[in-house]
Design a protein around this motif. Structure first.
Motif, short mmCIF file in Angstrom:
data_model
loop_
_atom_site.label_atom_id
_atom_site.label_comp_id
_atom_site.label_asym_id
_atom_site.label_seq_id
_atom_site.Cartn_x
_atom_site.Cartn_y
_atom_site.Cartn_z
N UNK A 150 54.95 47.52 45.44
CA UNK A 150 54.88 48.11 46.78
C UNK A 150 54.06 49.39 46.85
N UNK A 151 53.71 49.94 45.68
CA UNK A 151 52.89 51.16 45.65
C UNK A 151 51.40 50.79 45.68
N UNK A 152 50.66 51.53 46.49
CA UNK A 152 49.19 51.38 46.54
C UNK A 152 48.60 52.74 46.20
N UNK A 153 47.89 52.81 45.08
CA UNK A 153 47.47 54.10 44.55
C UNK A 153 45.96 54.25 44.53
N UNK A 165 36.18 51.73 36.94
CA UNK A 165 37.53 52.16 37.33
C UNK A 165 38.61 51.26 36.76
N UNK A 166 38.43 49.94 36.89
CA UNK A 166 39.51 49.04 36.46
C UNK A 166 39.61 48.88 34.95
N UNK A 167 38.75 49.57 34.19
CA UNK A 167 38.86 49.56 32.73
C UNK A 167 39.56 50.80 32.20
N UNK A 168 39.82 51.78 33.09
CA UNK A 168 40.48 53.02 32.66
C UNK A 168 41.95 52.74 32.35
N UNK A 169 42.48 53.44 31.34
CA UNK A 169 43.84 53.13 30.87
C UNK A 169 44.90 53.41 31.95
N UNK A 170 44.68 54.42 32.80
CA UNK A 170 45.68 54.71 33.84
C UNK A 170 45.65 53.65 34.95
N UNK A 171 44.48 53.16 35.26
CA UNK A 171 44.36 52.08 36.24
C UNK A 171 45.09 50.85 35.73
N UNK A 172 44.83 50.50 34.47
CA UNK A 172 45.49 49.33 33.87
C UNK A 172 47.00 49.53 33.82
N UNK A 179 51.69 48.17 40.62
CA UNK A 179 51.00 48.86 41.71
C UNK A 179 49.67 48.18 42.02
N UNK A 180 49.18 48.38 43.22
CA UNK A 180 47.84 47.95 43.60
C UNK A 180 46.93 49.17 43.56
N UNK A 181 45.85 49.09 42.82
CA UNK A 181 44.94 50.21 42.68
C UNK A 181 43.72 50.03 43.58
N UNK A 182 43.31 51.11 44.22
CA UNK A 182 42.17 51.10 45.13
C UNK A 182 41.23 52.24 44.78
N UNK A 183 39.98 52.10 45.17
CA UNK A 183 39.02 53.17 44.92
C UNK A 183 38.87 54.09 46.12
#
Length: 245
Positions: A150-153, A165-172, A179-183
């Motif tokens: 439910x979190x979108x970060x 971005x999607x290769x960074x350890x915090x994103x992963x 969570x859903x990650x956005x730029x």
């Protein structure tokens, strides 16, 4: 060693194929040991799912010597030994390859070494345990996905511009926690993760009454396997606070 096991002392080139690279004489420990069938596959596939340790009911020195045989390139264990945590073990059938092992545990039948035989790889105990670990890993992944569901970060100046971005350890990490990650920010974003409250996205978070949190919030959720109170990890605009004083 029995007469029927004396072939084990032959030069390595004259040993049966299944023993080559798997049978070791440890002269300084006055013992011989053999790696169990399927061990290489087991270690490789398990290491892709879990952090690996050597476990033994013996002492650390013995565990590290066995690690040298199991993991000579230190790809799986390094120097990590797990001593006497038997309550956390998945029990499996003992491997009685040598006659001495059979005798130690009260078996009167011929050993695998005396029969010049071994476990069949598709049916060995390690293959069964690997299948169990895969099932456990699947369950753990499912549970972990619920932590930040439910979190979108959005990350603000956390991920270097030259890094995908999607290769960074915090994103992963965030995605693994559900969570859903956005730029870019939008109305559905719930959290902006930043070190500095002065960034454009940080200002947006404050203005839109979204959570502006330090990366430690994400790391704490990862360690604790549950969403942490955002108020403990808020990023404060210290400059504005100083000016107000």
């Amino acid at each position: 060693m029995t007469v029927e096991e004396e072939y084990l002392m032959s030069p390595p080139d004259s040993l049966p194929d299944e023993l080559k690279g798997n049978l070791f004489g440890l002269d300084f420990m006055r013992m011989m040991t053999k790696l169990r069938p399927f061990i290489r596959t087991f270690l490789k596939e398990s290491s892709e799912m879990f952090e690996m340790y050597v476990y033994t009911m013996g002492d650390r020195a013995y565990a590290l010597e066995m690690a040298k045989l199991l993991d000579p390139k230190k790809e799986f264990f390094g120097d990590k030994a797990w001593i006497k945590h038997k309550d956390n073990l998945i029990l499996m059938e003992r491997y009685h390859f040598f006659r001495s092992s059979c005798a130690q545990f009260g078996f009167t039948c011929k050993s695998l070494s005396e029969l010049k035989s071994d476990e069949s790889e598709p049916e060995v105990a390690l293959a069964n345990v690997l299948n169990l670990l895969k099932r456990i890993h699947k369950v753990l992944k499912s549970v972990r996905k619920e932590v930040l569901k439910g979190c979108r970060v959005v990350f603000s100046r956390i991920i270097p511009s030259k890094v995908q971005a999607d290769s960074h350890h915090l994103w992963k990490m965030a995605e693994q926690l559900g969570a859903i990650c956005l730029t870019e920010v939008d109305s559905l974003v719930t959290h902006v993760i930043a070190l500095d409250a002065g960034t454009e996205k940080s200002h947006w978070a404050v203005k839109q009454n979204k959570f502006l949190v330090h990366p430690l919030w994400l790391e704490a959720a990862n360690y604790m396997w549950r969403r942490q109170p955002e108020e403990k990890f808020l990023v404060i605009n210290t400059k504005s606070k100083t000016e107000a004083q």
